[in-house]
Design an enzyme around this catalytic site. Sequence first.
Site, short mmCIF file in Angstrom:
data_model
loop_
_atom_site.label_atom_id
_atom_site.label_comp_id
_atom_site.label_asym_id
_atom_site.label_seq_id
_atom_site.Cartn_x
_atom_site.Cartn_y
_atom_site.Cartn_z
CG ASP A 1 38.44 42.82 51.03
OD1 ASP A 1 38.58 43.09 49.82
OD2 ASP A 1 37.39 42.38 51.52
CB THR B 1 35.36 39.88 45.88
OG1 THR B 1 35.35 40.00 47.29
CG2 THR B 1 36.72 39.33 45.46
CB THR C 1 37.14 32.09 34.21
OG1 THR C 1 36.40 30.98 33.73
CG2 THR C 1 36.19 33.28 34.26
CG ASP C 2 37.03 28.30 30.28
OD1 ASP C 2 36.43 28.53 31.35
OD2 ASP C 2 37.26 27.13 29.87
CD GLU C 3 32.75 29.16 34.41
OE1 GLU C 3 31.64 29.65 34.67
OE2 GLU C 3 33.30 28.30 35.13
CE1 TYR D 1 34.30 33.07 39.05
CE2 TYR D 1 33.72 31.71 37.16
CZ TYR D 1 34.68 32.24 38.01
OH TYR D 1 36.02 31.97 37.80
CE LYS E 1 37.79 35.90 37.43
NZ LYS E 1 38.85 36.21 38.44
P1 NAD Z 1 39.25 29.88 45.33
O1 NAD Z 1 37.83 30.22 45.60
O2 NAD Z 1 39.77 28.55 45.72
O3 NAD Z 1 40.22 30.95 46.01
C1 NAD Z 1 39.93 32.32 46.01
C2 NAD Z 1 40.75 32.93 47.14
O4 NAD Z 1 40.52 34.35 47.13
C3 NAD Z 1 40.34 32.43 48.51
O5 NAD Z 1 41.49 32.09 49.26
C4 NAD Z 1 39.63 33.61 49.16
O6 NAD Z 1 39.78 33.66 50.56
C5 NAD Z 1 40.32 34.77 48.47
N1 NAD Z 1 39.49 35.99 48.42
C6 NAD Z 1 38.17 36.07 48.10
N2 NAD Z 1 37.77 37.35 48.18
C7 NAD Z 1 38.86 38.09 48.55
C8 NAD Z 1 39.08 39.46 48.80
N3 NAD Z 1 38.08 40.35 48.67
N4 NAD Z 1 40.31 39.87 49.16
C9 NAD Z 1 41.32 38.98 49.31
N5 NAD Z 1 41.18 37.65 49.09
C10 NAD Z 1 39.95 37.21 48.71
O7 NAD Z 1 39.45 30.14 43.77
P2 NAD Z 1 40.45 29.47 42.75
O8 NAD Z 1 39.80 28.29 42.16
O9 NAD Z 1 41.78 29.35 43.38
O10 NAD Z 1 40.49 30.59 41.64
C11 NAD Z 1 41.50 31.61 41.63
C12 NAD Z 1 41.25 32.52 40.46
O11 NAD Z 1 41.25 31.76 39.25
C13 NAD Z 1 39.90 33.21 40.51
O12 NAD Z 1 40.07 34.51 40.04
C14 NAD Z 1 39.03 32.42 39.55
O13 NAD Z 1 38.04 33.22 38.96
C15 NAD Z 1 40.06 31.98 38.54
N6 NAD Z 1 39.72 30.73 37.83
C16 NAD Z 1 39.59 29.55 38.52
C17 NAD Z 1 39.30 28.38 37.83
C18 NAD Z 1 39.21 27.05 38.52
O14 NAD Z 1 38.99 26.04 37.85
N7 NAD Z 1 39.37 26.97 39.81
C19 NAD Z 1 39.13 28.41 36.44
C20 NAD Z 1 39.25 29.62 35.78
C21 NAD Z 1 39.57 30.77 36.48
#
Ligand code: NAD
Length: 340
Positions: free
Chosen positions: A58, A99, A133-135, A159, A163
């Site tokens: 973690d 987290t 994120t852009d959000e 969310y 972020k």
């Molecule tokens: P995801 O949910 O697929 O993956 C997140 C990963 O983080 C998972 O493998 C989970 O097990 C791990 N995780 C969660 N809590 C944890 C902790 N406390 N310690 C260690 N590991 C932990 O998410 P994603 O889509 O791959 O997104 C990755 C990043 O990109 C995130 O920060 C998200 O906010 C950002 N993001 C994603 C998108 C998108 O379209 N998917 C868009 C903008 C930003």
Amino acid sequence: MTILVTGAAGFIGSNFVLNWLNNEEGDVVSLDNLTYAGNLDNLSSVAKNSRHYFIKGDIGDSELISSTLEKYNPTAIINFAAESHVDRSISAPDTFIETNIFGTYKLLQNTLLYWEVLTEKQKKDFRFLHISTDEVYGDLGKDAPPFTEENRYIPNSPYSASKAASDHLVRAWYQTYNLPVITTNCSNNYGSFQFPEKLIPLCIINAINNKPLPLYGDGKQVRDWLYVDDHCDAIRVALRDGTIGETYNIGGNTEKTNIQVVQLICKFLDNLKPRPDKISYTQQISFVKDRLGHDRRYAIDATKIKKHLGWQPKETFESGMEKTIKWYLDHDEWFDKQGL
Ligand code: NAD
């Protein structure tokens, strides 16, 4: 050069680890606590790669983070670890606060303790790259210009608020302690290994299983779509050439309504894997009650990263979607293991 990638077993993190090992030198330490969204299968192709190490843990575990930093001595940390699904943040915000906010704080603080005792040269070379994120910029009016890095933060969901808080912490660790950080804010990613609760993989799996393709409200919410490998390239560029303390917006120059996205999926599937009755998959589209507080539009102006770092996406939405759909069709065993 060794890098530490957190959230490495998730969607973007795992794509990034594979992309990095293919394109760069040095070792990769992947850290992930394997929540429902983390999947070690995403990293199975590098399980025996001598440049890759996996640690289950973690980002909020100080002891683990500091011993990992001591042991592997990374020159960069790329923080993908987060709770990432807006719907889950509405029904159960706790883990998002835990987290995304507290975990990021712990990771920053332990990184700072590690960084402070590096040599001057190592300190100068080190980077903490935070993926956001852009959000965080909130809901964009129909005719408003896309988000630049100058837009105010106006997050609307638990969310995006969590972020946004993490982005502020990252900025504060730079301004207050000089920790060399870079933050990137990207739009909606799509591609391989995305957990099938998100729109694109959900619609692909539901379509071929003859289930409804759910669209919130009128389906006219607009998002910018970024092919995940383009995003990974952008992160590598930001890590190599980005300016410390800066933020970079990363987008795919592809604004689409959700209904346009789902219609495109149907069009590809109609060709690649037609329904037995030959009727278009569009007949499975089903409108469902809208998400609470659902933002209508996000759009990214990625001029800064293009102008300053020379990055722009390689894929069009059509070419990226074709690759994505083919990947899911070729990996039904991956789908089956998601426990949905
Ligand atoms: P995801 O949910 O697929 O993956 C997140 C990963 O983080 C998972 O493998 C989970 O097990 C791990 N995780 C969660 N809590 C944890 C902790 N406390 N310690 C260690 N590991 C932990 O998410 P994603 O889509 O791959 O997104 C990755 C990043 O990109 C995130 O920060 C998200 O906010 C950002 N993001 C994603 C998108 C998108 O379209 N998917 C868009 C903008 C930003």
